[in-house]
Design a protein around this motif. Structure first.
Motif, mmCIF file in Angstrom:
data_model
loop_
_atom_site.group_PDB
_atom_site.id
_atom_site.type_symbol
_atom_site.label_atom_id
_atom_site.label_comp_id
_atom_site.label_asym_id
_atom_site.label_seq_id
_atom_site.Cartn_x
_atom_site.Cartn_y
_atom_site.Cartn_z
ATOM 1 N N UNK A 1 0.884 -1.178 0.058
ATOM 2 C CA UNK A 1 -0.235 0.035 0.047
ATOM 3 C C UNK A 1 0.882 1.305 0.126
ATOM 4 N N UNK A 2 1.931 1.188 0.818
ATOM 5 C CA UNK A 2 2.737 2.498 0.684
ATOM 6 C C UNK A 2 3.371 2.500 -0.700
ATOM 7 N N UNK B 1 0.583 4.051 -2.845
ATOM 8 C CA UNK B 1 0.210 5.445 -2.739
ATOM 9 C C UNK B 1 1.182 6.468 -3.217
ATOM 10 N N UNK C 1 0.700 6.417 -6.997
ATOM 11 C CA UNK C 1 -0.450 7.691 -7.083
ATOM 12 C C UNK C 1 0.119 9.101 -6.970
ATOM 13 N N UNK C 2 0.720 9.141 -6.015
ATOM 14 C CA UNK C 2 0.997 10.641 -5.628
ATOM 15 C C UNK C 2 2.147 11.221 -6.843
ATOM 16 N N UNK D 1 1.635 10.221 -10.093
ATOM 17 C CA UNK D 1 0.580 10.670 -11.099
ATOM 18 C C UNK D 1 0.032 12.090 -10.726
ATOM 19 N N UNK D 2 -0.303 12.457 -9.314
ATOM 20 C CA UNK D 2 -0.725 13.640 -9.222
ATOM 21 C C UNK D 2 0.068 14.861 -9.274
ATOM 22 N N UNK D 3 1.165 14.520 -9.096
ATOM 23 C CA UNK D 3 2.210 15.505 -9.284
ATOM 24 C C UNK D 3 2.694 15.903 -10.470
ATOM 25 N N UNK E 1 -4.983 19.219 -10.137
ATOM 26 C CA UNK E 1 -5.702 18.194 -9.453
ATOM 27 C C UNK E 1 -5.000 18.024 -8.163
ATOM 28 N N UNK E 2 -5.659 17.882 -7.054
ATOM 29 C CA UNK E 2 -4.838 17.576 -5.786
ATOM 30 C C UNK E 2 -4.995 16.038 -5.526
ATOM 31 N N UNK E 3 -6.229 15.352 -6.172
ATOM 32 C CA UNK E 3 -6.497 13.898 -6.114
ATOM 33 C C UNK E 3 -7.432 13.796 -7.292
ATOM 34 N N UNK F 1 1.782 20.747 -3.348
ATOM 35 C CA UNK F 1 2.557 19.361 -3.132
ATOM 36 C C UNK F 1 2.122 18.868 -1.903
ATOM 37 N N UNK G 1 -1.083 17.667 -2.002
ATOM 38 C CA UNK G 1 -1.184 16.229 -2.961
ATOM 39 C C UNK G 1 -0.689 15.092 -2.146
ATOM 40 N N UNK G 2 0.366 15.369 -1.268
ATOM 41 C CA UNK G 2 1.003 14.154 -0.389
ATOM 42 C C UNK G 2 -0.050 13.856 0.815
ATOM 43 N N UNK H 1 -2.808 11.585 -0.484
ATOM 44 C CA UNK H 1 -2.494 10.153 -0.483
ATOM 45 C C UNK H 1 -2.352 9.484 0.863
ATOM 46 N N UNK I 1 -5.155 8.514 2.211
ATOM 47 C CA UNK I 1 -5.989 7.267 1.855
ATOM 48 C C UNK I 1 -5.098 6.196 2.407
ATOM 49 N N UNK I 2 -3.947 6.215 2.663
ATOM 50 C CA UNK I 2 -3.096 5.176 3.253
ATOM 51 C C UNK I 2 -3.444 4.824 4.614
#
Lengths: 165, 266
Positions: A58-59, A62, A65-66, A68-70, B81-83, B102, B105-106, B109, B112-113
């Motif tokens: 999961x780490x 995520x 995914x981060x 991808x967002x950045x 987009x942030x998420x 930034x 965005x972190x 995630x 979510x984790x």
């Protein structure tokens, strides 16, 4: 004993994992999914120490995914595999190493399908086919989840079961 | 002694904000009483952004600054987009915004984790606001010179629009604008945000464009628009789509004008 297998085809990667979550001789679950979707075209299969598997997978999930967002686009399978390996390597010589064995399967739009083998000592090898564990169907492991990755994405295929329940 | 100290601090703040904004020699800045106010002034000089909450859609529109002749027109994205279900637009210092975005965005995630759920729009707004507030009350740091409009859908399907400002406060809105000419745009929205106006997705988008057209110079070319529909990812509209909508709006305006003429003559 847990089992993972991956086979790379000309324009796809086929992966399967068993569905048993066991604690010593007791099967706690027989419908457990050991595949983690890192992105639209990358799957990570993860077995090993209970807890470590989910935490580590999961780490990585995520963090992919981060990225991808950045950046507005997804990590390639090769980059994701190397990122995963780097993390494993860093934790290996710490007080809290992750005891996990992984297969990473993905489809890169430019390079095509790819299968990466990683183990708990943070080795990384790109291979046409790979497996972890001993997968004796029916007698030891009753069912397997099967998935396929191609240029369209991740597809679920029919579960392999012995039919008996 | 204390008085002179205050003045030095203020001019330093002024300098920090005006340098960043590309202004030369703190012209147009009067002495203000706190760094937060300077940050708010910096926001007022930024390009306009507007946000609208519809029923099944949320819309963000920003004024695109015209680029210099030799500069590549790679769209400097002011909408980020942030998420997958949340995005934001900002007005003010672009560099400051990068940092805030930034961190957000972190946090999306990270949430979510740990919690295995996507953030609610309110949560991430609160996170950003808390971050901004921390910088208004700590040693040697200046506040972030941005206001943000944060839009998205919660996982129960409710659309949301929030606004944050450099002081760290946040409020929910049905529609709002920030940046240069925000007042004009907000007044326009107060008059024109009706249930009819946001009845459908297209109507909400057109309302956002109309609001921006009030203050943007040359029409569709200088507008950037993004929408999120329920259960769909952020979509940034292409300039063609914006042109089409602008043309529709012009047509509607003409038809309205015609009707009024006819009424007068009869």
């Amino acid at each position: 004993m847990e089992y993972l297998i991956g086979i790379q085809g000309p324009d796809f990667v086929l992966v399967a994992a068993d569905n048993v979550a066991a604690s010593s001789i007791i099967q706690m679950k027989h419908d457990y999914d050991k595949m983690f979707k890192l992105s639209e075209k990358i799957l990570m299969l993860c077995v090993g120490e209970a807890g470590d598997t989910v935490q580590f997978a999961e780490y990585i999930q995520k963090n992919v995914q981060l990225y991808k967002m950045r950046n507005g686009y997804e990590l390639s399978p090769a980059a994701a595999a190397n990122f995963t390996r780097k993390n494993l390597a860093e934790y290996l010589r710490s007080r809290t190493p992750y005891h996990v064995n992984l297969l990473l399967a993905g489809y890169d739009d430019t390079d095509g399908p790819g299968l990466y083998y990683m183990d708990y000592l943070s080795s990384l090898a790109k291979a046409p086919f790979a497996a972890h564990g001993y997968g004796r169907f029916i007698l030891n492991l009753p069912s397997f989840t099967v998935r396929l990755i191609d240029k369209e994405g991740i597809h679920d295929l029919e579960k392999l079961t012995s039919g008996a329940k | 002694m204390r008085q002179t100290l205050l003045v030095t601090i203020n001019t330093a703040s002024k300098h920090q904000y005006s340098q960043q904004g590309g202004e030369t020699a703190c012209s147009g800045w009067s002495l203000l009483s706190s760094p937060v106010e300077y940050a708010q002034e910096a926001v007022k000089k930024g390009s306009t952004a507007v946000g609208i909450r519809g029923k099944d859609i949320v819309v963000l529109g920003v004024e695109k600054k015209s680029v210099a002749k030799l500069q590549e027109e790679r769209t400097v994205r002011k909408i980020c987009a942030l998420d997958e279900h949340v995005c934001m637009a900002f007005a003010g210092l672009t560099a400051d915004a990068r940092i805030v975005i930034n961190r957000a965005r972190v946090e999306c995630q990270s949430h979510r984790l740990t919690v295995e759920d996507p953030v609610t729009v309110e949560y991430i707004t609160r996170y950003i606001a808390t971050l901004k507030q921390r910088y208004t009350q700590s040693n040697g740091r200046r506040p972030f010179g941005i206001s943000a409009l944060i839009v998205g859908f919660d996982y129960d399907g409710t659309p949301r629009l929030y606004q944050t400002d450099p002081s760290g406060t946040y409020h929910a809105w049905k529609a709002n604008a920030i940046g240069r000419s925000a007042k004009t745009v907000r007044e326009f929205l107060e008059k024109n945000y009706t249930d009819e106006a946001i009845a459908g997705d297209n109507e909400a988008i057109k309302l956002a464009i109309k609001a921006l057209l009030e203050v943007v110079q040359s029409g569709g070319k200088n507008i950037e628009l993004a929408v999120i529909r329920r259960n769909q990812p952020l979509k940034i509209l292409e300039s063609k789509e914006i042109e089409t909508l602008v043309a529709e709006i012009e047509k509607e305006k003409e038809e309205e004008a015609e009707k009024k003429k006819q009424k007068k003559s009869t």
